[in-house]
Design an enzyme around this catalytic site. Structure first.
Site, short mmCIF file in Angstrom:
data_model
loop_
_atom_site.label_atom_id
_atom_site.label_comp_id
_atom_site.label_asym_id
_atom_site.label_seq_id
_atom_site.Cartn_x
_atom_site.Cartn_y
_atom_site.Cartn_z
N ASP A 1 48.52 17.13 56.64
CA ASP A 1 49.35 16.55 57.58
C ASP A 1 50.42 17.68 57.42
O ASP A 1 51.45 18.26 58.15
CB ASP A 1 49.99 15.21 58.40
CG ASP A 1 48.66 14.41 58.34
OD1 ASP A 1 47.93 15.65 59.16
OD2 ASP A 1 48.62 13.63 57.95
N TYR B 1 43.19 12.68 68.19
CA TYR B 1 44.22 11.98 68.58
C TYR B 1 43.85 12.23 70.56
O TYR B 1 43.11 13.43 70.82
CB TYR B 1 45.21 12.96 68.64
CG TYR B 1 45.89 12.19 67.57
CD1 TYR B 1 44.91 11.10 66.68
CD2 TYR B 1 47.23 12.80 67.30
CE1 TYR B 1 46.17 11.27 65.32
CE2 TYR B 1 47.96 12.42 65.86
CZ TYR B 1 46.74 11.63 64.42
OH TYR B 1 47.84 10.92 63.72
#
Length: 469
Positions: free
Chosen positions: A151, A406
Site C-alpha cells: 500500500d 473497495y
C-alpha cells in the site's frame, strides 16, 4: 425674393440642418459611451459600501455586436461570478441504480501502457466528473509492477482523469500520496494527499494547484484519510482522517479546510469505536459519512458533521443487514444503531450507504467472507429501526464469481435534486490471482435513477492468462 433674401434663407436652412446633425452625433456618442460602460453597473455596490478584496473568477466573457444607425457598438455582457457550492437541494428519490461508467483498465493493460492503481474514487466539479486513483509509479507491463500489492511506497501518486478515461501515460499526477481525498468547492479542487514514513507521515493540502497547508502525523501510526471524495459546503470543506492502530483504538479527527487552509480540527465524539475510510456525502447544511470499523464491528459507523459549529456525533447504521466484509450470515447479524456489533470487525473493507428517510440504501460484497461480488439494496427502516432486515430493490452489480473491492459514494447536483452515485473497485492480481506479481484495478460506476432498470453483471472482465506477469 431678392438675392440677399435667398442667401439668408439658404444659410438658415443649412445652419438648421447642421445643428440637427450635430445633435444626432452627440446622441449617438452618448449612447455608445453608455452601452460600453454599462457592464460596470452589474452588481456594483453603493458608493458608501466597502468592496471585499476577494478574487473574482470570470467564467465567460461574451462580446455582442449591436448595430445602431450604421454605427457599430460593442456591448460586453456582465461576467458570471462562480459561487461556492452549498448542496441545498433535496436528495433525489430513486428506485435503484443504473450503469454510468466503466473504464476497463485491466483489459486495456494487456496491450497498452496503463498505470497500476488501487484505491480509486470518483468526484465531480460543477460541470464534469473525474476519476481518481492512487498510482504505483509504474504501468502494468513493467517489471516495477512486481510487488504492487503493498500500500505505502514513496512512488505512489494521486492520478486524475475525466471519468471513463483510463489512467494512460498522459495522466496527470496531482500529488504524492498513498492515501487521499479530493473535492471541489465550486471554485477549485482541494486534494488531501498523505505520504511519507508510516511513523511520521505528512498530509499536504493542495488547493487550485497550489500547496496551501500541511499537517504531520499526530499518533505516529499511519496517518490516513478517506480514499473517496471529501465534501465542501459554502466554501468550507471537511475530511475525516485517522492516525493509530488499524485493529485497535485510534485517533480520528475531522478537519475543516477553507481554500486549502486548515481552519479547525474536531476530535471524534459519539459512540463509534473505530473509524477508517469514510464515504461522505452532503446532507445540507451538514455532512454525513459512512465508514469502516476495522476493530469491533461489521456494522458501519456513521459520522454526522455540523459545518456551522464544527461539532461531531457518531453512531452506527441501524440495519441488521450489515455492510462490511467479513460479516455474519444475514440471519445472525445485528445492529442496535449505537454500538459496534462485535461481529467479525477485523479486517473490513471500504464501503458506503446513505439515508433515505427512515430507510437506507447500501452496497456490499455478495460474499460475506471475501471481496467478491457486489450488490445494492434498500433496507426498510434501516436508518431508524434497530436490527431492521426488510430488504427491497436488490441489484447485482458484480456476480459472486468475480472480484470486487473497495466502494464509495459521490454526489452529483442536478437541476432539482442531488443524486447519489457509487463506484466499485474491481481488484485483479494478487493476493487472489497468484499467476501474476502485480495488483491493480478497474472500476464500474452506477448512479441513482427514478426510472426502471434491468439486470446484469459488470465485472472487470480481463482474462488473467492474457495479462503480463
Amino acid at each position: 425674393m431678392n438675392p440677399n433674401q435667398k442667401t439668408i434663407t439658404i444659410g438658415s436652412v443649412s445652419l438648421t440642418i447642421a445643428t440637427v446633425c450635430f445633435l444626432m452625433q452627440i446622441a449617438i456618442l452618448a449612447t455608445t459611451v453608455t452601452l460600453h460602460f454599462k457592464q460596470h453597473e452589474c452588481d456594483s455596490p453603493a458608493s458608501n459600501q466597502v468592496m471585499p478584496c476577494e478574487p473574482i473568477i470570470i467564467e465567460r466573457n461574451i462580446t455582442e455586436i449591436v448595430y445602431l444607425n450604421n454605427t457599430t457598438i460593442e456591448k460586453e455582457i456582465c461576467p458570471e461570478v462562480v459561487e461556492y457550492r452549498n448542496w441545498s437541494k433535496p436528495q433525489c428519490q430513486i428506485t435503484g441504480f443504473a450503469p454510468f461508467s466503466k473504464d476497463n483498465s485491466i483489459r486495456l493493460s494487456a496491450g497498452g501502457d496503463i498505470w497500476v492503481t488501487r484505491e480509486p474514487y470518483v468526484s465531480c466539479d460543477p460541470g464534469k466528473c473525474y476519476q481518481f486513483a492512487l498510482g504505483q509509479g509504474t504501468t502494468l507491463d513493467n517489471k516495477h509492477s512486481n510487488g504492487t500489492i503493498h500500500d505505502r511506497i514513496p512512488h505512489r501518486t494521486l492520478l486524475m482523469n475525466e471519468l471513463g478515461v483510463p489512467f494512460h501515460l498522459g495522466t496527470k499526477q496531482v500529488c504524492v500520496a498513498w492515501s487521499s481525498s479530493s473535492c471541489h468547492d465550486g471554485k477549485a479542487w482541494l486534494h488531501v494527499c498523505v505520504t511519507g514514513d508510516d511513523r511520521n507521515a505528512t498530509a499536504s493540502f493542495i488547493y487550485d494547484g497550489r500547496l496551501v497547508d500541511s499537517i504531520g502525523s499526530w499518533s505516529q501510526n499511519i496517518l490516513r484519510t478517506q480514499e473517496s471524495e471529501c465534501v465542501c459546503i459554502n466554501g468550507t470543506c471537511t475530511v475525516v482522517m485517522t492516525d493509530g492502530s488499524a485493529s485497535g483504538r485510534a485517533d480520528t479527527r475531522i478537519l475543516f479546510i477553507k481554500e486549502g487552509k486548515i481552519v479547525h480540527i474536531s476530535p471524534l465524539s459519539g459512540s463509534a469505536q473505530h473509524i477508517e475510510e469514510c464515504s461522505c456525502y452532503p446532507r445540507y447544511p451538514d455532512v454525513r459519512c459512512i465508514c469502516r470499523d476495522n476493530w469491533k464491528g461489521s456494522n458501519r459507523p456513521v459520522i454526522d458533521i455540523n459545518m456551522e459549529d464544527y461539532s461531531i456525533d457518531s453512531s452506527y447504521v441501524c440495519s441488521g443487514l450489515v455492510g462490511d466484509t467479513p460479516r455474519n450470515d444475514d440471519s445472525s447479524s445485528n445492529s442496535n444503531c449505537r454500538d459496534p456489533n462485535n461481529e467479525r470487525g477485523n479486517p473490513g473493507v471500504k464501503g458506503w450507504a446513505f439515508d433515505n428517510g427512515d430507510d437506507v440504501w447500501m452496497g456490499r460484497t455478495i460474499n460475506k467472507e471475501s471481496r467478491s461480488g457486489y450488490e445494492t439494496f434498500k433496507v426498510i427502516g434501516g436508518w431508524s429501526t434497530p436490527n431492521s432486515k426488510s430488504q427491497v430493490n436488490r441489484q447485482v452489480i458484480v456476480d459472486n464469481n468475480n472480484w470486487s473491492g473497495y466502494s464509495g459514494i459521490f454526489s452529483v447536483e442536478g437541476k432539482s435534486c442531488i443524486n447519489r452515485c457509487f463506484y466499485v473497485e474491481l481488484i485483479r492480481g494478487r493476493p487472489q490471482e497468484t499467476r501474476v506479481w502485480w495488483t491493480s484495478n478497474s472500476i464500474v460506476v452506477f448512479c441513482g435513477t427514478s426510472g426502471t432498470y434491468g439486470t446484469g453483471s459488470w465485472p472487470d472482465g480481463a482474462n488473467i492468462n492474457f495479462m503480463p506477469i
